[in-house]
Write a protein that holds these residues in place. Sequence first.
Motif, PDB file in Angstrom:
ATOM      1  N   GLU A 160      10.372   1.385  -2.498  1.00 50.18           N
ATOM      2  CA  GLU A 160      11.702   1.413  -2.804  1.00 50.18           C
ATOM      3  C   GLU A 160      12.177   0.477  -3.870  1.00 50.18           C
ATOM      4  N   PRO A 161      13.168   1.042  -4.490  1.00 48.22           N
ATOM      5  CA  PRO A 161      13.659   0.000  -5.752  1.00 48.22           C
ATOM      6  C   PRO A 161      13.831  -1.304  -5.167  1.00 48.22           C
ATOM      7  N   GLY A 162      13.219  -2.462  -6.122  1.00 47.80           N
ATOM      8  CA  GLY A 162      13.405  -3.754  -5.638  1.00 47.80           C
ATOM      9  C   GLY A 162      12.313  -4.286  -4.736  1.00 47.80           C
ATOM     10  N   ASP A 163      11.609  -3.237  -4.113  1.00 43.31           N
ATOM     11  CA  ASP A 163      10.397  -3.789  -3.539  1.00 43.31           C
ATOM     12  C   ASP A 163       9.233  -4.336  -4.611  1.00 43.31           C
ATOM     13  N   LEU A 164       8.438  -5.414  -4.077  1.00 40.15           N
ATOM     14  CA  LEU A 164       7.574  -5.876  -4.952  1.00 40.15           C
ATOM     15  C   LEU A 164       6.206  -6.142  -4.209  1.00 40.15           C
ATOM     16  N   MET A 165       5.218  -6.139  -4.609  1.00 40.17           N
ATOM     17  CA  MET A 165       3.827  -6.200  -4.016  1.00 40.17           C
ATOM     18  C   MET A 165       3.087  -7.415  -4.767  1.00 40.17           C
ATOM     19  N   ALA A 212       3.535  12.552   5.864  1.00 35.45           N
ATOM     20  CA  ALA A 212       4.643  12.479   4.930  1.00 35.45           C
ATOM     21  C   ALA A 212       4.467  10.943   4.065  1.00 35.45           C
ATOM     22  N   PRO A 213       4.812  11.033   2.944  1.00 36.15           N
ATOM     23  CA  PRO A 213       4.991   9.712   2.006  1.00 36.15           C
ATOM     24  C   PRO A 213       5.776   8.885   2.639  1.00 36.15           C
ATOM     25  N   THR A 214       6.638   8.841   3.526  1.00 37.18           N
ATOM     26  CA  THR A 214       7.411   7.995   4.379  1.00 37.18           C
ATOM     27  C   THR A 214       6.548   7.368   5.597  1.00 37.18           C
ATOM     28  N   ILE A 271       4.207   5.677   5.908  1.00 41.03           N
ATOM     29  CA  ILE A 271       3.478   4.450   6.153  1.00 41.03           C
ATOM     30  C   ILE A 271       4.221   3.409   6.715  1.00 41.03           C
ATOM     31  N   ALA A 272       5.596   3.388   7.067  1.00 44.12           N
ATOM     32  CA  ALA A 272       6.350   2.393   7.830  1.00 44.12           C
ATOM     33  C   ALA A 272       5.849   2.297   9.050  1.00 44.12           C
ATOM     34  N   SER A 273       5.406   3.280   9.836  1.00 48.12           N
ATOM     35  CA  SER A 273       4.829   3.451  11.339  1.00 48.12           C
ATOM     36  C   SER A 273       3.532   3.223  11.108  1.00 48.12           C
ATOM     37  N   TRP A 274       2.948   3.611  10.035  1.00 52.44           N
ATOM     38  CA  TRP A 274       1.222   3.451  10.083  1.00 52.44           C
ATOM     39  C   TRP A 274       1.117   1.753  10.068  1.00 52.44           C
ATOM     40  N   ASN A 275       1.718   1.204   9.360  1.00 51.15           N
ATOM     41  CA  ASN A 275       1.839  -0.429   8.664  1.00 51.15           C
ATOM     42  C   ASN A 275       2.971  -1.000   8.794  1.00 51.15           C
ATOM     43  N   PRO A 276       3.441  -1.270  10.069  1.00 53.15           N
ATOM     44  CA  PRO A 276       4.707  -2.119  10.001  1.00 53.15           C
ATOM     45  C   PRO A 276       4.387  -3.575   9.644  1.00 53.15           C
ATOM     46  N   ILE A 277       5.704  -4.237   9.100  1.00 53.73           N
ATOM     47  CA  ILE A 277       5.736  -5.641   8.884  1.00 53.73           C
ATOM     48  C   ILE A 277       5.556  -6.399  10.145  1.00 53.73           C
ATOM     49  N   GLU A 278       4.682  -7.410  10.268  1.00 53.67           N
ATOM     50  CA  GLU A 278       4.674  -8.228  11.602  1.00 53.67           C
ATOM     51  C   GLU A 278       4.712  -9.846  11.271  1.00 53.67           C
ATOM     52  N   GLN A 279       5.046 -10.305  10.106  1.00 61.06           N
ATOM     53  CA  GLN A 279       5.180 -11.635   9.957  1.00 61.06           C
ATOM     54  C   GLN A 279       5.974 -12.025   8.645  1.00 61.06           C
ATOM     55  N   ARG A 280       6.625 -13.258   8.814  1.00 64.81           N
ATOM     56  CA  ARG A 280       7.449 -13.139   7.429  1.00 64.81           C
ATOM     57  C   ARG A 280       6.879 -14.779   7.233  1.00 64.81           C
TER      58      ARG A 280
END
Length: 499
Positions: A253-258, A443-445, A447-456
């Motif tokens: 999404e716009p604003g995302d950075l890896m 579907a291209p979307t 990935i959110a369920s494939w690889n969820p965020i787990e730590q900050r």
Amino acid sequence: MPLLLGIDIGTSGSKGVLLRPDGTLVAQAVTEHRTSTPRPGWVEHDAEAVWWRDFRTLVAQLRAQAPPDESIAAVGVSGIGPCLLPTEADGSPLRPAILYGVDTRAGEQIERQRDRFGTAEVLERCGSPLTSQAVGPKLAWLRDAEPEVYARARRWFMASSHLVYRLTGAYVLDHHSASQCVPLYDLRRGRWIEEWCEEVAPGLEWPRLVWPAEVVGEVTREASAATGLPAGTPVVAGTVDAWAEATAVGVAEPGDLMLMYGTTMFLVNVVTAPRPTPDLWCARGVFPDTYCLAGGMATSGAVTGWLRDLTGTDYETLAAEAGTLPPGAEGLLMLPYFAGERTPLFDPDARGLVLGLTLRHGRGHLYRAALEATAFGVRHHLEAMDAAGGQVTRLVAVGGGARELWPRIVSNVTGRPQEMPRHTIGAAYGDAFLAAVGTGRAAPTAIASWNPIEQRVEPDPTTAAGYAQLYGLYRDLYPATREAAHALAARQRADAGPP
């Protein structure tokens, strides 16, 4: 149950995974390889001994781990890029592949193409400036320095496209990789600039342009015999490793950075439209109608690896010693330009430097200074992206170097939190996901369920002032020492002798 194979060819090692269609990790494997540096500024891979050998090795290791009743149903690949592997018409390599921006041999050709095509015109049409990252100058170098090789060349490949060719016989290149082939690809029109292609590299056949998740062929019988993959298995086009890795962690999404913590540090920021800037690369995204700003440091993990080898110890020991030290490594400041620097400096003659050394400093101090130098480089990139209109709002950390101490230092230096997904395996996970998308299994979307965020990782505000002061010194240090660094770089080339 069908399995999805993802394999990524990296600078100093390669990784592979097998996933189920819901993203469950079934198997993973890693293999290391050597990167050749025959002269200062030259960085090469043998396509047969590195790319193809690694692919076959990883497939064998992964198949040995897989349940016997589950078979590979689709293949995705990625690799370092942009690279240049010249081949004969049948795809046989004519010389080792010239690697991405860490290979700085084509300085003369860069200047010549800037004069010929125009700095502003190249930036407007291609989205990125002519630098050591660009493929066009490398092709020109090949014509100038190795005319006998160029005379035999008919095709050229990157790491991912060469693997696709070996597996399927398809001569293709994905749009993202092509968009890094400055000055040969029109960023907005999404096609080769035919008149510039013919001028830069006459006589070459240009690969058909496709998207990374597009199925471009099937594993041939010959490739099946060489790899053990079932003949007829669909293969997607794949892409450059950093973009496969960004896909793996949902940077879409716009604003995302890896932030990719690896041998080199790489950053990919999703934007809504082309935003050409002389300080960064602007390129096509993984999926149609997407764009990104990107930056890459010439070293990061490479410096920590150098320190590990130099001190004869291991990463765990170095990290433990560095972790006991205060911010600033008790008065050490490093410039991490041990292989020149790519963005935002675009200076292949930049050199590494450690300032403030005393007899009381040890290996832990040097290791912490190296981690902090990378963090200062990240902050420099974030400022350049903001200036270009990137509007970075979310940072996601990935890669083998994304261990506890390093991301914490980066967050403290930048003042920005970082998200850590469940899987930080890297680009190979994204390769398998692209294979799933290309074959209709995801579907291209998804990935959110494939690889969820787990730590900050949250920044520590108590370190902000100290790191702000050190960052100011860091930014001052390069221009203050640039002339001396360039003189030393020239001496290094002279001492190395003729090619």
